[in-house]
Design a protein around this motif. Structure first.
Motif, PDB file in Angstrom:
ATOM      1  N   THR A  82      -4.139 -11.041 -16.457  1.00  0.00           N
ATOM      2  CA  THR A  82      -4.760 -10.838 -17.761  1.00  0.00           C
ATOM      3  C   THR A  82      -6.283 -10.924 -17.661  1.00  0.00           C
ATOM      4  OG1 THR A  82      -4.567 -13.183 -18.292  1.00  0.00           O
ATOM      5  CG2 THR A  82      -2.792 -11.746 -19.051  1.00  0.00           C
ATOM      6  N   LEU A  84      -9.653 -11.176 -20.478  1.00  0.00           N
ATOM      7  CA  LEU A  84     -10.091 -11.332 -21.860  1.00  0.00           C
ATOM      8  C   LEU A  84     -11.002 -10.171 -22.239  1.00  0.00           C
ATOM      9  CD1 LEU A  84     -10.133 -13.161 -24.363  1.00  0.00           C
ATOM     10  CD2 LEU A  84     -12.137 -14.280 -23.394  1.00  0.00           C
ATOM     11  N   SER A  85     -10.607  -9.418 -23.297  1.00  0.00           N
ATOM     12  CA  SER A  85     -11.425  -8.272 -23.715  1.00  0.00           C
ATOM     13  C   SER A  85     -12.088  -8.509 -25.060  1.00  0.00           C
ATOM     14  CB  SER A  85     -10.586  -7.000 -23.787  1.00  0.00           C
ATOM     15  OG  SER A  85      -9.757  -7.039 -24.936  1.00  0.00           O
ATOM     16  N   GLY A  86     -11.421  -9.280 -25.925  1.00  0.00           N
ATOM     17  CA  GLY A  86     -11.979  -9.534 -27.243  1.00  0.00           C
ATOM     18  C   GLY A  86     -11.728  -8.454 -28.269  1.00  0.00           C
ATOM     19  N   SER A 101      -5.120  -6.456 -20.974  1.00  0.00           N
ATOM     20  CA  SER A 101      -6.331  -6.865 -21.664  1.00  0.00           C
ATOM     21  C   SER A 101      -5.878  -7.625 -22.910  1.00  0.00           C
ATOM     22  CB  SER A 101      -7.135  -5.626 -22.050  1.00  0.00           C
ATOM     23  OG  SER A 101      -8.235  -5.992 -22.825  1.00  0.00           O
ATOM     24  N   THR A 103      -6.842 -10.637 -26.221  1.00  0.00           N
ATOM     25  CA  THR A 103      -7.906 -11.127 -27.090  1.00  0.00           C
ATOM     26  C   THR A 103      -7.936 -12.650 -27.139  1.00  0.00           C
ATOM     27  OG1 THR A 103      -6.492 -11.029 -29.047  1.00  0.00           O
ATOM     28  CG2 THR A 103      -7.801  -9.074 -28.536  1.00  0.00           C
ATOM     29  N   SER A 104      -6.870 -13.303 -26.686  1.00  0.00           N
ATOM     30  CA  SER A 104      -6.783 -14.770 -26.716  1.00  0.00           C
ATOM     31  C   SER A 104      -7.249 -15.342 -25.385  1.00  0.00           C
ATOM     32  CB  SER A 104      -5.345 -15.211 -26.977  1.00  0.00           C
ATOM     33  OG  SER A 104      -4.871 -14.636 -28.165  1.00  0.00           O
ATOM     34  N   ASP A 105      -7.950 -16.437 -25.456  1.00  0.00           N
ATOM     35  CA  ASP A 105      -8.549 -17.033 -24.264  1.00  0.00           C
ATOM     36  C   ASP A 105      -7.622 -18.076 -23.631  1.00  0.00           C
ATOM     37  OD1 ASP A 105     -10.345 -17.586 -22.291  1.00  0.00           O
ATOM     38  OD2 ASP A 105     -11.682 -18.779 -23.540  1.00  0.00           O
ATOM     39  N   GLY A 106      -6.548 -17.620 -23.016  1.00  0.00           N
ATOM     40  CA  GLY A 106      -5.668 -18.495 -22.239  1.00  0.00           C
ATOM     41  C   GLY A 106      -4.726 -19.355 -23.067  1.00  0.00           C
ATOM     42  N   MET A 110      -2.615 -17.076 -25.729  1.00  0.00           N
ATOM     43  CA  MET A 110      -2.541 -15.873 -24.890  1.00  0.00           C
ATOM     44  C   MET A 110      -1.090 -15.535 -24.578  1.00  0.00           C
ATOM     45  SD  MET A 110      -2.119 -14.640 -21.491  1.00  0.00           S
ATOM     46  CE  MET A 110      -2.322 -16.112 -20.533  1.00  0.00           C
ATOM     47  N   GLU A 113       0.434 -13.998 -27.629  1.00  0.00           N
ATOM     48  CA  GLU A 113      -0.088 -12.638 -27.811  1.00  0.00           C
ATOM     49  C   GLU A 113       0.621 -11.653 -26.880  1.00  0.00           C
ATOM     50  OE1 GLU A 113      -4.195 -10.012 -27.259  1.00  0.00           O
ATOM     51  OE2 GLU A 113      -4.260 -12.164 -26.887  1.00  0.00           O
TER      52      GLU A 113
END
Length: 148
Positions: A82, A84-86, A101, A103-106, A110, A113
């Motif tokens: 994975t 992180l793309s935002g 890709s 949007t959640s940071d781990g 994540m 998601e």
């Protein structure tokens, strides 16, 4: 295709360059005027070369990428990487692993998601999908449907 109200016959529209199904209609080809054309969810991509480059057939069988493995119990596993793309969830590459890709940071956010997004792409329940220690496991979905 079995439906609660009976059997639905699908007349598939395949991509002319890679033969991946992208849509279907329920009326025969010779019918005058097709009322509906159903686009298969996630069949169209911003970067179709991701699938067409990998999609190969050998006889009636689809040759799966090495990262898609079928276990003895029928479950399908894939290593996952994975980034992180935002912006939004996306499958960015299929190679040594399924590259995603997110949007959640781990952590749990994540993982949730990925499970929800993959379930939506595959049209299955989140209960059929598990993500743990960089491996995605999918149950009760054919490996070719996962790849498609």
């Amino acid at each position: 295709l079995k439906r609660p109200s009976g059997v639905e016959t699908q007349y598939r529209w395949d991509c002319p360059s890679c033969s991946v199904p992208v849509a279907y209609q329920t009326q025969e080809w010779e019918a005058d005027g097709v009322e509906y054309l159903y686009v298969i969810d996630a069949a169209l991509a911003l970067n179709p070369s991701v699938i067409s480059r990998l999609w190969t057939e050998k006889g009636d069988d689809v040759v799966l990428p090495e990262c898609i493995r079928v276990e003895e119990d029928g479950a399908v596993t894939m290593p996952v990487k994975t980034a992180l793309s935002g912006r939004r969830f996306a499958v960015t590459m299929v190679s040594d692993a399924l590259h995603l890709s997110v949007t959640s940071d781990g952590g749990d956010a994540m993982r949730t998601e990925v499970v929800k997004a993959v379930a939506k792409l595959l049209g299955c329940s989140t209960k059929q999908i598990r993500l743990s220690v960089g491996v995605l496991t999918v149950r009760e979905v054919a490996p070719t449907d996962i790849f498609r």
